[in-house]
Design an enzyme around this catalytic site. Sequence first.
Site, PDB file in Angstrom:
ATOM      1  N   LYS A  18      37.433-110.036-103.532  1.00  0.00           N
ATOM      2  CA  LYS A  18      37.810-111.396-103.826  1.00  0.00           C
ATOM      3  C   LYS A  18      39.155-111.869-102.659  1.00  0.00           C
ATOM      4  O   LYS A  18      39.335-112.735-103.117  1.00  0.00           O
ATOM      5  CB  LYS A  18      38.191-111.311-105.295  1.00  0.00           C
ATOM      6  CG  LYS A  18      37.882-110.423-106.177  1.00  0.00           C
ATOM      7  CD  LYS A  18      38.424-110.187-107.453  1.00  0.00           C
ATOM      8  CE  LYS A  18      39.379-108.820-107.213  1.00  0.00           C
ATOM      9  NZ  LYS A  18      39.300-107.863-107.293  1.00  0.00           N
ATOM     10  N   ARG A  93      43.972-110.216-115.668  1.00  0.00           N
ATOM     11  CA  ARG A  93      42.897-109.238-116.302  1.00  0.00           C
ATOM     12  C   ARG A  93      42.629-108.248-117.595  1.00  0.00           C
ATOM     13  O   ARG A  93      42.189-107.865-117.768  1.00  0.00           O
ATOM     14  CB  ARG A  93      43.788-107.904-115.473  1.00  0.00           C
ATOM     15  CG  ARG A  93      42.850-107.549-113.756  1.00  0.00           C
ATOM     16  CD  ARG A  93      44.140-106.891-112.854  1.00  0.00           C
ATOM     17  NE  ARG A  93      43.441-105.714-112.157  1.00  0.00           N
ATOM     18  CZ  ARG A  93      43.382-106.767-110.573  1.00  0.00           C
ATOM     19  NH1 ARG A  93      44.474-107.280-110.055  1.00  0.00           N
ATOM     20  NH2 ARG A  93      42.838-104.792-110.050  1.00  0.00           N
ATOM     21  N   ARG A 132      39.172 -99.700 -96.388  1.00  0.00           N
ATOM     22  CA  ARG A 132      39.635-100.993 -96.120  1.00  0.00           C
ATOM     23  C   ARG A 132      40.597-100.706 -95.441  1.00  0.00           C
ATOM     24  O   ARG A 132      41.901 -99.269 -95.991  1.00  0.00           O
ATOM     25  CB  ARG A 132      40.003-101.510 -97.237  1.00  0.00           C
ATOM     26  CG  ARG A 132      40.867-102.605 -97.325  1.00  0.00           C
ATOM     27  CD  ARG A 132      41.288-103.070 -98.346  1.00  0.00           C
ATOM     28  NE  ARG A 132      41.376-102.525 -99.727  1.00  0.00           N
ATOM     29  CZ  ARG A 132      41.233-102.810-101.227  1.00  0.00           C
ATOM     30  NH1 ARG A 132      40.971-104.941-101.532  1.00  0.00           N
ATOM     31  NH2 ARG A 132      41.822-101.992-101.996  1.00  0.00           N
ATOM     32  N   ARG A 165      45.720 -98.825 -98.091  1.00  0.00           N
ATOM     33  CA  ARG A 165      46.454 -99.204 -98.752  1.00  0.00           C
ATOM     34  C   ARG A 165      46.068 -97.747-100.402  1.00  0.00           C
ATOM     35  O   ARG A 165      45.839 -96.926-100.537  1.00  0.00           O
ATOM     36  CB  ARG A 165      45.894 -99.869-100.195  1.00  0.00           C
ATOM     37  CG  ARG A 165      46.000-101.397-100.484  1.00  0.00           C
ATOM     38  CD  ARG A 165      45.864-102.427-100.645  1.00  0.00           C
ATOM     39  NE  ARG A 165      45.818-102.364-102.109  1.00  0.00           N
ATOM     40  CZ  ARG A 165      44.780-103.126-103.254  1.00  0.00           C
ATOM     41  NH1 ARG A 165      44.669-104.287-102.229  1.00  0.00           N
ATOM     42  NH2 ARG A 165      44.517-102.991-104.660  1.00  0.00           N
TER      43      ARG A 165
END
Length: 227
Positions: A18, A93, A132, A165
């Site tokens: 996304k 969400r 990531r 992250r």
Amino acid sequence: MMSLNRAYIFLGPPGAGKGTQSKRVARQWGVPHLSTGDMLREAIGRGTELGRVAEPLMARGQLVPDELVMRMVEERLRQSDAAGGCVFDGFPRTLPQAQQLDRILEKRGFGKPVVIEFCVAEDDLIRRLSGRRMCSVGGEIYNLVDAPPKVDGICDRDGGKLEQRPDDRAEVVKDRLRAYERQTKPLAEYYRKQNALDEVDASKSMEEVSRALTEIMRRTEGPNGRL
Ligand code: AP5
């Protein structure tokens, strides 16, 4: 640069792409990319009261309370750059967030949003999230396997340091996926009933996903759009 004149919602599980795609779309269409995750991480970085509440929840893969998220989003939407539409990434969400967003959009004369669900198998999501890396300056997204930077550990765009992250650790990813299934996945049905949902096979390459999104956005843009 085009204006969307409506709100697009990129819905999908953690790691579905996304953020990657909404940053591209925002550049391509010249509209703001509103990522509630990025906004919350910024609040944490600045040490605000919101950031202090959000940090431990995000570290455990749990959602931040609806009223705090809604206040943050409403404040952001008051900025003039969002007047012609926006791309929401990671928002709404929960059902209360979706219902409140409907009311906000109606008040702004935007009508129903265009919601695009990113569909990817769980194994792929886990693999993507473990690889990531994000730029600590501009938030650009990389992947050690699928989208590496030109120079190891350095952002191609602004030279920022790439970091993992904290919520991409394997044990937190499992909780984030569970929270998605329980609290966010039901929104697909909510928007399907409104005839506002499109699906994209987001397991394909970034370029293929990008093409599929552009096609949907061209179809829904402007007075001849579907909604
Ligand atoms: P948030 O920041 O929104 O994270 P998320 O929804 O879990 O999504 P991700 O950012 O992990 O994944 P993505 O789909 O953007 O994938 P990406 O493009 O990076 O939320 C974080 C937390 O904040 C939540 O857990 C919650 O606590 C809180 N929060 C946020 N919003 C909230 C709200 N509205 N209400 C309450 N709480 C909220 O891609 C992933 C990787 O895959 C990258 O490495 C990328 O390079 C790679 N990749 C992307 N596309 C492809 C492709 N097609 N092929 C191969 N690799 C790909």
